[in-house]
Design an enzyme around this catalytic site. Structure first.
Site, PDB file in Angstrom:
ATOM      1  N   GLU A  15       0.822  -1.221   0.000  1.00 41.28           N
ATOM      2  CA  GLU A  15       0.000   0.000   0.000  1.00 41.28           C
ATOM      3  C   GLU A  15       0.854   1.268   0.000  1.00 41.28           C
ATOM      4  OE1 GLU A  15      -2.885  -0.246   3.159  1.00 41.28           O
ATOM      5  OE2 GLU A  15      -4.140  -1.582   1.984  1.00 41.28           O
TER       6      GLU A  15
ATOM      7  N   GLU B  36      -6.669  -7.804  -0.316  1.00 37.81           N
ATOM      8  CA  GLU B  36      -7.037  -7.763   1.098  1.00 37.81           C
ATOM      9  C   GLU B  36      -8.497  -7.369   1.232  1.00 37.81           C
ATOM     10  OE1 GLU B  36      -4.832  -5.102   3.568  1.00 37.81           O
ATOM     11  OE2 GLU B  36      -2.898  -5.697   2.732  1.00 37.81           O
TER      12      GLU B  36
HETATM   13  C1  GAL Z   1      -4.256  -2.522   5.079  1.00 37.07           C
HETATM   14  C2  GAL Z   1      -2.852  -3.036   5.253  1.00 37.07           C
HETATM   15  C3  GAL Z   1      -2.786  -4.290   6.086  1.00 37.07           C
HETATM   16  C4  GAL Z   1      -3.662  -4.150   7.299  1.00 37.07           C
HETATM   17  C5  GAL Z   1      -5.063  -3.830   6.863  1.00 37.07           C
HETATM   18  C6  GAL Z   1      -6.027  -3.703   8.012  1.00 37.07           C
HETATM   19  O1  GAL Z   1      -4.245  -1.157   4.856  1.00 37.07           O
HETATM   20  O2  GAL Z   1      -2.259  -3.293   4.006  1.00 37.07           O
HETATM   21  O3  GAL Z   1      -1.455  -4.534   6.450  1.00 37.07           O
HETATM   22  O4  GAL Z   1      -3.154  -3.156   8.119  1.00 37.07           O
HETATM   23  O5  GAL Z   1      -5.056  -2.598   6.191  1.00 37.07           O
HETATM   24  O6  GAL Z   1      -7.317  -3.380   7.561  1.00 37.07           O
END
Ligand code: GAL
Length: 671
Positions: A150, A306
């Protein structure tokens, strides 16, 4: 196919085994098999473990876990571990820390504490990447590279002295000499003329509005500075493994980083997405991000890298996804081109800032967990979707988005700072979604010839090339729907003179005498049969050939046109000079779709999302019921539901929050 080594729908998560004793790893791989996991993103935050002190590397543990995963049929999306430097980097190179606009240094103790222009960070990060690439390049488990994490999520720009120096270099490359820069930045204003390059700074906190072009260029530079970091890593990885696909995870409509530029440099697009379950329109906003991801990759399959199974930890109140929502939203991504569904993270942390963030494996025993049974069910179902691989979406409508225009639109000192890019995009996306029209996003300079309808919300900054591109699209028979505050400035954020919106006057057949920004709560009304209200903004339009579709009824500009249509070449250009209430926008969108010959994917009950994906040989109709009630759907073609294996002739019943993926028997279907 996303990755040659995983010729299936990808299913998995970020996996952080360094947070756990090795005994837990055995349990991890057992549960991964149980859930149908075939890929994990490994080592994203492992730098401190891989290089505990400068130049001293420890890969043994990573060797062991990669082998264990491989023995269990789980492939690896190996991270470069550069997202969070170990504390020693800051201790040894304090100048590597990022500095905010107000001069505050951001310290270690969280993550992403590096200045994108820091040479210490770049040297240490690239050395780490080199070693990782070298060590694992021939490992049979290596399926994909996950670069950093990110980019820009917490630190999208840095205002330190090194960044200032790099900004100057970037400006030299853009403008060549100071006179050109002074001209571009309009420094005759407020005595801002620069006599030496060394006088130029990032737009640090200043007494009042900083020079807008300076701000805009700093945004361009900051996005490019991060992109350089990505390219630095990518080059190392590509050299080591020419065949292994490389990605870095995006964050939907993330303003600081120009994803059009980035996506071109990725082998595949991947995205992180956390729609808010307490928002009744979350699934529509999610669909909008999914459509962006597919569009960024020019229609190619992408990975949802994710999402959460149930809850995040970073909102003030972290509302859970209700039963079946995770599954339904996952299919919302697959419908729009995703060929991988992954989570943050595999096993819920026991310590640290994210211990209340849900994961595939919860804190509680899996046997008693609702989310685990949902996770296992989804894994099993995705395992049945191989036939879908390579099927692409087809959109006849494009919404234009240019990051540079977004940045310029939302700079300070405007007629109204309440005009926001995402709201503008959504105000058209939502009615299109609700009429089951598939939408791509497109850069205004890209080839638009495959679309029937192009929507240009608040396209404030336009280059000459984009102007010509849009003009040609309409001249060749396309239908354009443009909204207010478009075509106002050039790439330097200078007003395009000659009557607003100068470059589109002829195309739209009008001139705008002035803008009337409205106060909070203020409305006007349109003289339509429905008498819909409008707010936020009113353009005072003088038609120059355009037909008037609606005018304002109130205030000093009562009777002035608000909505127009102009025939241009073979096509037509609609203009919307205000923000009408949704009812009106919906009618307008239906009208332009009709005129453009844009067809809905299928006729379905309200609240059902329907999208088609096609390969040369097959057509798949996604039917996703976002209602809390059962719905009956009349099918445009008989087909077989890939999720249940059942055939359906003309009718299909969907449970509340249910999903079906119908392989259609007749696949040239006209609705
Ligand atoms: C994203 C990040 C992850 C985790 C996740 C939690 O922004 O890439 O490592 O922190 O959020 O929602």
């Amino acid at each position: 196919m996303i990755a040659r080594k995983v010729p299936h729908m990808i299913y998995g998560a970020d996996y952080n085994p360094e947070q756990w004793p090795e005994e837990v790893w055995e349990d991890d791989v057992r549960l991964m098999r149980e859930a149908g996991v075939n890929l994990v993103s490994l080592g994203i935050f492992s730098w401190a473990r891989l290089e505990p002190s400068p130049g001293e590397y420890d890969f043994d543990w990573l060797d062991r876990i990669i082998s264990l995963l491989h023995e269990n049929g789980v492939m690896v999306n190996l991270a470069t571990a550069t997202a969070s430097p170990p504390p020693w980097l800051a201790a040894r190179y304090p100048e590597s820390l990022p500095v905010t606009q107000n001069g505050v240094v951001l310290h270690p103790g969280a993550r992403q504490h590096y200045c994108p222009s820091s040479s210490a960070y770049k040297e240490r990060a690239s050395e780490l990447v080199r070693r990782i690439a070298d060590r694992y390049k021939d490992h049979p488990a290596l399926a994909m590279w996950h670069v950093n994490n990110e980019y820009g999520c917490h630190v999208a720009e840095c205002y330190c002295d090194t960044s200032a120096e790099h900004f100057r270099e970037w400006l030299r490359a853009r403008y060549g000499d100071l006179d050109t820069l002074n001209e571009a930045w309009g420094t005759a204003f407020w005595s801002q003329r620069y006599a030496e390059w060394g006088e130029i700074l990032p737009p640090r906190s200043a007494p009042t509005f900083a020079n807008p072009t300076q701000q805009l260029d700093f945004r361009r530079f900051s996005s490019d500075a991060l992109l350089k970091l990505y390219e630095m890593e990518k080059e190392i990885l590509r050299g080591a493994t020419p065949e292994i696909p490389i990605t870095t995870n995006f964050m939907g409509f993330f303003k600081p980083v120009d994803y059009w530029k980035w996506a071109l440099r990725e082998d595949l697009v991947s995205d992180d997405s956390y729609p808010d379950p307490s928002d009744p329109e979350a699934h529509i906003k999610a669909a909008m991000s999914r459509d962006l991801m597919r569009s960024l990759g020019d229609g190619a399959p992408w990975v949802l890298m994710e999402q959460t199974t149930v809850r995040v930890n970073w909102r003030e109140r972290n509302i859970p996804k209700r039963p079946d929502v995770m599954r339904l939203w996952s299919y919302g991504a697959v419908a729009r081109g995703a060929e991988g569904i992954m989570f943050f993270q595999w096993r819920q942390s026991r310590a640290g800032a994210e211990k209340y963030h849900s994961a595939m494996v919860p804190h509680v025993p899996t046997e008693t967990s609702r989310s685990w049974s949902e996770v296992s069910r989804l894994g099993a179902e995705l395992g049945r979707l191989d036939e879908l691989l390579g099927a692409r979406g087809e959109a006849e409508t494009a919404i234009l988005l240019d990051w540079e225009s977004w940045w310029a639109l939302e700079l300070d000192s405007k007629p109204s700072t309440a005009v926001r890019m995402l709201e503008g995009l959504y105000s058209f996306y939502e009615p299109l979604y609700n009429t089951n029209v598939s939408v791509d996003f497109a850069h205004p300079g890209s080839d638009l010839s495959s679309y029937r309808l192009v929507v240009a919300p608040n396209l404030y900054l336009v280059t000459d090339d984009s102007v010509e591109n849009i003009r040609r699209f309409v001249a060749d028979g396309g239908t354009l729907l443009m909204s207010f505050f478009s075509g106002i400035v050039d790439a330097q954020d200078h007003i395009r003179l000659g009557g607003y919106p100068a470059p589109f006057r002829e195309l739209l057949g009008l001139q705008i005498e002035d803008f009337v920004p409205m106060a909070t709560g203020e409305t006007n009304r349109l003289d339509t049969t429905g008498g819909e209200t409008c707010d936020l903004w009113a353009d005072l339009i003088h038609p120059e050939g355009a037909a008037i579709l609606a005018s304002y009824t109130d205030d000093f500009y009562a009777g002035t046109p608000a909505v127009t249509r102009n025939v241009y070449g073979e096509g037509a250009a609609y203009y919307l000079g205000t923000r009408p209430e949704e009812r009106f926008t919906k009618l307008l969108v239906e009208r332009v779709c009709d005129e453009a010959g844009v067809r809905p994917t299928a006729e379905v009950p309200p609240g059902v999302d329907t999208v088609r994906r096609k390969t040369g040989a097959a057509s798949f109709l996604f039917l996703l019921n976002h209602n809390q009630e059962t719905v009956e759907i009349r099918l445009p073609s008989p087909g077989r539901d890939l999720l249940t294996g059942k055939g359906h002739d003309s009718q299909l019943t969907l449970d509340p929050l249910g999903a079906a993926i119908l392989q259609e028997e007749r696949h040239k279907v006209d609705v």
